[in-house]
Design a protein around this motif. Sequence first.
Motif, short mmCIF file in Angstrom:
data_model
loop_
_atom_site.label_atom_id
_atom_site.label_comp_id
_atom_site.label_asym_id
_atom_site.label_seq_id
_atom_site.Cartn_x
_atom_site.Cartn_y
_atom_site.Cartn_z
N UNK A 76 4.01 7.28 2.59
CA UNK A 76 4.24 6.08 3.38
C UNK A 76 3.96 4.83 2.57
N UNK A 78 -3.13 0.27 -3.91
CA UNK A 78 -2.80 -1.08 -3.47
C UNK A 78 -2.25 -1.85 -4.66
N UNK A 125 -0.31 -5.21 9.17
CA UNK A 125 0.13 -4.22 8.19
C UNK A 125 1.33 -3.49 8.78
N UNK A 126 2.47 -3.57 8.10
CA UNK A 126 3.73 -3.01 8.59
C UNK A 126 4.12 -1.83 7.71
N UNK A 127 4.47 -0.71 8.36
CA UNK A 127 4.80 0.52 7.65
C UNK A 127 6.29 0.78 7.60
N UNK A 128 6.74 1.47 6.54
CA UNK A 128 8.05 2.06 6.51
C UNK A 128 8.02 3.42 7.19
N UNK A 129 9.19 4.08 7.28
CA UNK A 129 9.28 5.36 7.98
C UNK A 129 8.83 6.53 7.12
N UNK A 172 -5.17 6.99 1.81
CA UNK A 172 -4.87 5.88 0.92
C UNK A 172 -4.71 6.35 -0.52
N UNK A 175 0.47 5.42 0.85
CA UNK A 175 -0.36 6.44 1.48
C UNK A 175 0.34 7.78 1.37
N UNK A 229 -0.26 16.82 10.57
CA UNK A 229 -1.40 16.88 11.44
C UNK A 229 -2.61 16.08 10.99
N UNK A 230 -2.44 15.28 9.94
CA UNK A 230 -3.57 14.51 9.42
C UNK A 230 -3.25 13.00 9.46
N UNK A 231 -4.29 12.19 9.29
CA UNK A 231 -4.08 10.76 9.17
C UNK A 231 -3.65 10.39 7.76
N UNK A 232 -3.02 9.22 7.60
CA UNK A 232 -2.62 8.77 6.26
C UNK A 232 -3.84 8.64 5.33
N UNK A 257 0.84 -1.20 0.00
CA UNK A 257 0.00 0.00 0.00
C UNK A 257 0.87 1.25 0.00
N UNK A 313 0.52 11.41 3.60
CA UNK A 313 0.18 12.00 4.88
C UNK A 313 0.59 13.46 4.92
#
Lengths: 110, 115
Positions: free
Chosen positions: A87, A49, A98-102, A46, A36, A41-44, A34, A38
């Motif tokens: 992201x 995919x 679900x694993x994220x990168x930095x 989408x 994303x 101050x906001x959420x990721x 996935x 960002x």
Amino acid sequence: EDQVTQSPEALRLQEGESSSLNCSYTVSGLRGLFWYRQDPGKGPEFLFTLYSAGEEKEKERLKATLTKKESFLHITAPKPEDSATYLCAVRRGRDDKIIFGKGTRLHILP
Amino acid sequence: NAGVTQTPKFRILKIGQSMTLQCTQDMNHNYMYWYRQDPGMGLKLIYYSVGAGITDKGEVPNGYNVSRSTTEDFPLRLELAAPSQTSVYFCASSLGAGQRNTEAFFGQGTRLTVV
């Protein structure tokens, strides 16, 4: 160990200067990669995919591609409003985590 | 559709206090997640749930507890707040991995400061 590595950490581009962001992954049983966006101050939010090597998705100036070991997010002729943190994340097959990168912080200069 | 809703948006806690971060979704997703995000870092998984009554630990579960009594709600509990829990917390939901569109959708976050 399963992990997601994004590069570069930060990228500054002139408006109109195309480039690519990289996401390399090692995960047992990929069940989706996935992308994303960002904003501060906001959420990721989408974007895309991708499920299998060779798959590509496009949306406006963004194009995501996938190989067996990495994904690229290509940005064509970016505008200042494309400035954000991008992201990458993977869904792991053995437990559905679900694993994220930095992330990559992208700054487009006008 | 409101999507994923988190409350509160901001909170300051004193060391040792407790609180619950609320998360609700109206997309009928069976999977729900809690992440924390520290400055300059990606998202770290705290806990997740694949359905009502089922929860599992993520990468950083210590100091947190969760429950999932309904499909819609997935609250995160901090029992004894510590400065190391100062962070931005995100809740997310998704369909299960057996379905085609498995991307997670996120709330707007709760910014928590422990002093």
